[in-house]
Scaffold this active site. Structure first.
Site, short mmCIF file in Angstrom:
data_model
loop_
_atom_site.label_atom_id
_atom_site.label_comp_id
_atom_site.label_asym_id
_atom_site.label_seq_id
_atom_site.Cartn_x
_atom_site.Cartn_y
_atom_site.Cartn_z
N CYS A 152 -2.79 -2.75 -9.80
CA CYS A 152 -3.37 -3.70 -8.86
C CYS A 152 -3.35 -3.16 -7.44
O CYS A 152 -2.39 -2.50 -7.04
CB CYS A 152 -2.62 -5.02 -8.91
N GLY A 209 -36.42 -32.57 1.41
CA GLY A 209 -37.21 -31.78 2.34
C GLY A 209 -36.60 -31.84 3.72
O GLY A 209 -35.62 -32.56 3.96
N VAL A 227 0.84 -1.20 0.00
CA VAL A 227 0.00 0.00 0.00
C VAL A 227 0.87 1.25 0.00
O VAL A 227 1.89 1.32 0.71
CB VAL A 227 -0.92 0.01 1.25
N SER A 265 -30.84 -33.72 1.69
CA SER A 265 -30.06 -33.11 0.59
C SER A 265 -30.30 -31.60 0.57
O SER A 265 -30.95 -31.08 -0.33
CB SER A 265 -30.42 -33.74 -0.75
N ASN A 267 10.91 2.92 -5.72
CA ASN A 267 10.25 4.20 -5.95
C ASN A 267 10.52 5.19 -4.81
O ASN A 267 11.04 4.82 -3.75
CB ASN A 267 8.75 3.96 -6.11
N MET A 283 12.66 7.58 -4.70
CA MET A 283 14.09 7.81 -4.44
C MET A 283 14.35 9.26 -4.06
O MET A 283 15.33 9.56 -3.36
CB MET A 283 14.90 7.43 -5.67
N ASP A 284 13.47 10.17 -4.47
CA ASP A 284 13.64 11.58 -4.12
C ASP A 284 13.51 11.80 -2.61
O ASP A 284 14.04 12.78 -2.07
CB ASP A 284 12.63 12.44 -4.88
N SER A 320 -35.99 -32.53 7.76
CA SER A 320 -36.19 -33.69 8.62
C SER A 320 -37.60 -33.62 9.23
O SER A 320 -38.02 -32.57 9.73
CB SER A 320 -35.14 -33.69 9.74
#
Length: 641
Positions: free
Chosen positions: A120, A478, A42, A552, A174, A176-177, A480
């Site tokens: 991304c 159905g 991030v 089921s 990145n 670097m400054d 039980s």
């Protein structure tokens, strides 16, 4: 006053201009395309970098630039200077939080190449978005904040990029400054990353010190702030790196068939995108999975017939022989075809909020093939931060694991490392049609090659004719206590009086033997129904009318059994009884135990029941007696021959 040019000179100049324009257009049309992603932790500056690339490549219209300058002043994150990240972060939530959430795709081009870049997200919770962006990329730019060095998410994204087959890695250090363009800081970060990269199999990468905000080492001009760096700028590297299509051309020919092109009776071609190799008229080919061979008669493109076609091109092939070939088949070089199998080891990235349901049927889509597939309990889950193999019984959102996958019929494939198109797949939920996972086939299981279907001379049709009936599965579902077993028993008695050959599979009875090793967790319920479905299928092969009485509870498993059988053989009978009525009956005392917390995973209480949406038959046991329900069902299934 200067003399006017002669007419011939004007024509000659116009011709030269036209020739230059044609040459420019031809060059632009035939530029190679590089797909790449930016990823990392991030706030490493991914969106800013892409915004800078768009800006420097003159891909921003004047009104967009005005809006960008206005938004930058309003947001004020860059001290009044242009905030290039705003070009990419399009969601309101992204701009408010200063983070990337969704994958943002942008197009730009230079004199040498065209690019599609995917920005991304860096947050771990959006890993599935990152997988989506990386799945089609040729190259990954891994950004690292020079102030922070290699972080957990840097490792995570690097691992995923390597897992997804990206072999061109750029380590862009990145900001670097903000560290005074320190060579020492840069080299320390590169060494830290190299140690990690080698441990996960990344053999090489290109490290570049950059500043996305200031523009250092982004474009072709080397930065005067980094005189100690003599490597390429980022854009120079992107323009010259070898693209995947060039690599794919060196592989054996592969073309998944997308559709059969039949505009008239005189033409029959097979259209698709070539995923590997090259092809010419006269080349011998093999159609898989059937294995039939032929030769290429012609290659047809939009502009007409061609002398050759290569990986990355969409073409229509005509063959010299009339062979059976349709969507989902693969046309390949005859002497080096891909494999065909139905059991695999695969690496799976889980993308859905709901966990993987072991044994549940999902649609597996690979290239142009779609089959039903089940995933077994994972062998292990991969901790992408430590690379440890962890024990796992399922996979949750953003988790990565290795598991065995079984398809209902053989598919044409190659390991993902060799061919993305024939090795990468997605899993789709059969009920919601949502994509729940992305996967990479590693290899086929040896047993899939050693176990073959044994043909028998007595067919299922012969079995059925001897019994003078059409095989069917009457699937009672159905809650039980709804009356499934009672009604199924009444229906079987009536069928017996009609001299029909039947067999009743009852939920409790099956758990005494075949499924005695299964409990009542969601995974065990799924496996319970899968086994019953396989038994029911074998019984229909024997010509029987099979009655099953099982709760089921999940639509997906009932659909799985339906898919096992021939069309119209599966009849879903919903014994529709309200929960309060079933609980009042409570013949076995199960609801009481569930309410008291003594019985876990009980359907209707702490485990869901998904009622059928379009059952063939519906009976309401509040309005009907079991005998009346049985009579109604018999009337609905007639005639039986």
């Amino acid at each position: 006053m200067a003399d006017a040019p002669q007419t011939g000179q004007v024509y000659e100049t116009d011709a030269l201009i036209a020739e230059d324009i044609d040459a420019y257009l031809d060059t632009h049309q035939h530029k190679t395309m590089l797909r790449f992603i930016t990823c990392g932790s991030v706030d490493d500056g991914k969106s800013t970098l892409i915004g800078r690339l768009l800006y420097d490549s003159k891909m921003i219209f004047e009104d967009q630039l005005d809006a960008l300058e206005s938004d930058s002043k309003r947001v004020g994150t860059q001290g009044g200077e242009i905030d290039f990240a705003l070009l990419v972060d399009g969601l309101a939530a992204e701009r408010e939080q200063g983070i990337t959430i969704d994958v943002a795709y942008r197009f730009f081009n230079t004199e040498k190449r065209k690019f599609i870049v995917a920005d991304c997200p860096g947050h771990e919770q959006y890993t599935r978005n990152m997988v989506t962006g990386a799945s089609t990329a040729d190259l990954a730019v891994i950004l690292i904040d020079a102030r922070k060095g290699v972080l957990v998410q840097t490792r995570r994204h690097s691992y995923i990029c390597h897992l997804l087959g990206i072999r061109n890695i750029v380590l862009a250090v990145n900001k670097m400054d903000l560290v005074d363009y320190s060579q020492e800081v840069f080299e320390r970060i590169v060494e830290d990353y190299r140690g990690f990269a080698e441990s996960i199999g990344i053999e090489s990468f290109t490290a570049i010190p950059i500043s996305g905000f200031k523009g250092d080492n982004i474009t072709s001009s080397p930065s005067h702030h980094t005189p100690w760096y003599d490597g390429p700028s980022l854009i120079d590297h992107l323009e010259t790196v070898e693209v995947r299509s060039a690599v794919d051309r060196q592989k054996p020919f592969r073309m998944p068939v997308q559709w059969v092109n039949r505009p008239n009776l005189d033409f029959r071609g097979f259209a698709g995108l070539i995923s590997g190799g090259e092809i010419r008229p006269g080349d011998p080919v093999r159609v898989l999975p059937s294995g039939r061979t032929s030769t290429v008669k012609s290659i047809v493109m939009w502009e007409g017939e061609a002398d050759e076609a290569v990986a990355g091109q969409s073409v229509t092939l005509t063959l010299a022989d009339e062979v059976d070939c349709s969507r989902g088949d693969v046309i390949a070089t005859a002497d080096d075809p891909p494999q065909v199998a139905d059991q695999f080891e695969a690496t799976i990235v889980w993308l859905a909020d709901q966990d993987l349901q072991v044994g549940r049927g999902y649609w597996l889509k690979l290239a142009t093939q779609t089959v039903s597939a089940t995933v077994q309990e994972p062998k292990y889950e991969i901790d992408v931060n430590s690379r440890e193999h962890l024990a796992a019984k399922t996979l949750s959102l953003n988790e990565i694991g290795v598991a065995e996958v079984t398809t209902d019929k053989p598919i044409v494939f190659e390991p993902y490392a060799d061919n993305r198109a024939l090795g990468g797949f997605i899993l789709v939920d059969k009920i919601t049609n949502a994509t729940v996972a992305a996967g990479m086939l590693n290899f086929s299981l040896r047993r899939s090659q050693n176990v073959h279907w044994q043909a028998t001379d007595i067919t299922r049709e012969h079995h059925a004719s001897l019994k003078n009936q059409t095989p069917r599965v009457l699937w009672f579902t159905g809650l039980s206590g709804s009356g499934k077993s009672t009604i199924a028993n009444e229906v079987e008695k009536r069928l017996a009086l009609m001299n029909r050959h039947t067999f009743l599979l009852d939920g409790d009875n099956v758990r005494h033997g075949l499924n005695k090793d299964l409990g009542f967790t969601e995974a065990d319920r799924i496996e319970n129904i899968r086994r019953v479905g396989e038994v029911a299928k074998l019984m229909t092969d024997a010509g029987l009318i099979v009655l099953t009485a099982f709760i089921s509870p999940f639509r997906a498993e009932r659909q799985l059994v339906r898919d096992m059988l021939a069309e119209h053989e599966f009849i879903e009978i919903f014994v529709d009884t309200p929960l309060e009525v079933a609980e009042e009956r409570d013949v076995k005392g199960l609801y009481r135990k569930a309410r008291e917390g003594k019985l876990k995973n009980f359907t209707g209480i702490d485990s869901p029941y998904e009622p059928p949406e379009n059952p063939e038959i519906r009976v309401n046991t509040v309005e009907m007696t079991p005998e009346e329900a049985a009579d109604h069902i018999i009337q609905q299934i007639l005639p039986l021959k």
